[in-house]
Design an enzyme around this catalytic site. Sequence first.
Site, PDB file in Angstrom:
ATOM      1  N   HIS A   1     -12.641  -4.298   3.306  1.00  0.00           N
ATOM      2  CA  HIS A   1     -11.189  -4.374   3.487  1.00  0.00           C
ATOM      3  C   HIS A   1     -10.772  -3.927   4.892  1.00  0.00           C
ATOM      4  O   HIS A   1     -10.027  -4.615   5.563  1.00  0.00           O
ATOM      5  CB  HIS A   1     -10.516  -3.529   2.386  1.00  0.00           C
TER       6      HIS A   1
ATOM      7  N   HIS B   1      -3.077   1.440   8.645  1.00  0.00           N
ATOM      8  CA  HIS B   1      -4.119   0.698   7.914  1.00  0.00           C
ATOM      9  C   HIS B   1      -4.293  -0.661   8.590  1.00  0.00           C
ATOM     10  O   HIS B   1      -3.316  -1.340   8.892  1.00  0.00           O
ATOM     11  CB  HIS B   1      -3.722   0.495   6.450  1.00  0.00           C
TER      12      HIS B   1
ATOM     13  N   GLU C   1       0.825  -1.218   0.000  1.00  0.00           N
ATOM     14  CA  GLU C   1       0.000   0.000   0.000  1.00  0.00           C
ATOM     15  C   GLU C   1       0.856   1.264   0.000  1.00  0.00           C
ATOM     16  O   GLU C   1       0.386   2.338   0.391  1.00  0.00           O
ATOM     17  CB  GLU C   1      -0.934   0.019   1.219  1.00  0.00           C
TER      18      GLU C   1
END
Length: 253
Positions: free
Chosen positions: A215, A143, A120
Amino acid sequence: MQLNKTNEQARAMAGQIAEVAALLWQKGWAEATSGNISVNVTDSYPGIKMDFRSYPMISLETLYSTLSHNYFFITSRGSRMRNLATDPGSGLCLIKVNKKGDAYQVLFEEPENPLVPSTEILTHLTIHDKMVKAGNGNTSIVHAHVQELVVLTHDPKLRNAIVLNKLLMSMHTEIAYFFPEGIGYVPLVTPGSAELAKATFKSLKDHTLVVWDKHGCIALGKSVHEAFDRIDVLAKAASIYASCKAAGISVEV
Ligand code: 2HA
Ligand code: ZN
């Protein structure tokens, strides 16, 4: 990375990343190699003198001119939060963006065991670029695969920023305090893609947290602990919603 080769200030930051990695694992938000963390540590390297030429230059798809000569800690591809918690050097890269802002180097690697930054990285750099431009002291991004938030995005009615905000704001008094501008929402996009980075950037506007459909979410803060707090508070609101539904209490939006 070889943490012992860098300075005390950066090692202290790696310690904070390790604390948050442990929390993500304990919460069940970092199964296998999921989740990623990055921190802008440019202030830890004022006028660093070293021969950078020995580290390969890796091109970026996007130009991040604001990040010229910035340094970042970013978790490495395939690293596990549960391992980072006890040995941050085993899953952390220190990267330096070049002068132009279109490439980076990974510093202080063990030549026989080089680490590659998180899948990412584009989303992280896109947000860092925005944070440096804003100059508001936000340096950290977390994240995680927050189950409580993923559950919400399985309800088609909630796959929409307006409805999602209305619901979460109504669950707990803290939400309006932690998220005065609300939260962002990005529909289903391929993890690690430039599309996800772009959609997240668009959705961030004044937000400090964006929910990623099916997600998890990504949050920013002045420290990794502040970014974690935002995730934790929002997960609580989502969990209150699920508990109300399970108890048959009507909480429709
Ligand atoms: O780090 O969580 O989104 C692996 C991921 C990708
Ligand atoms: Zn993920």
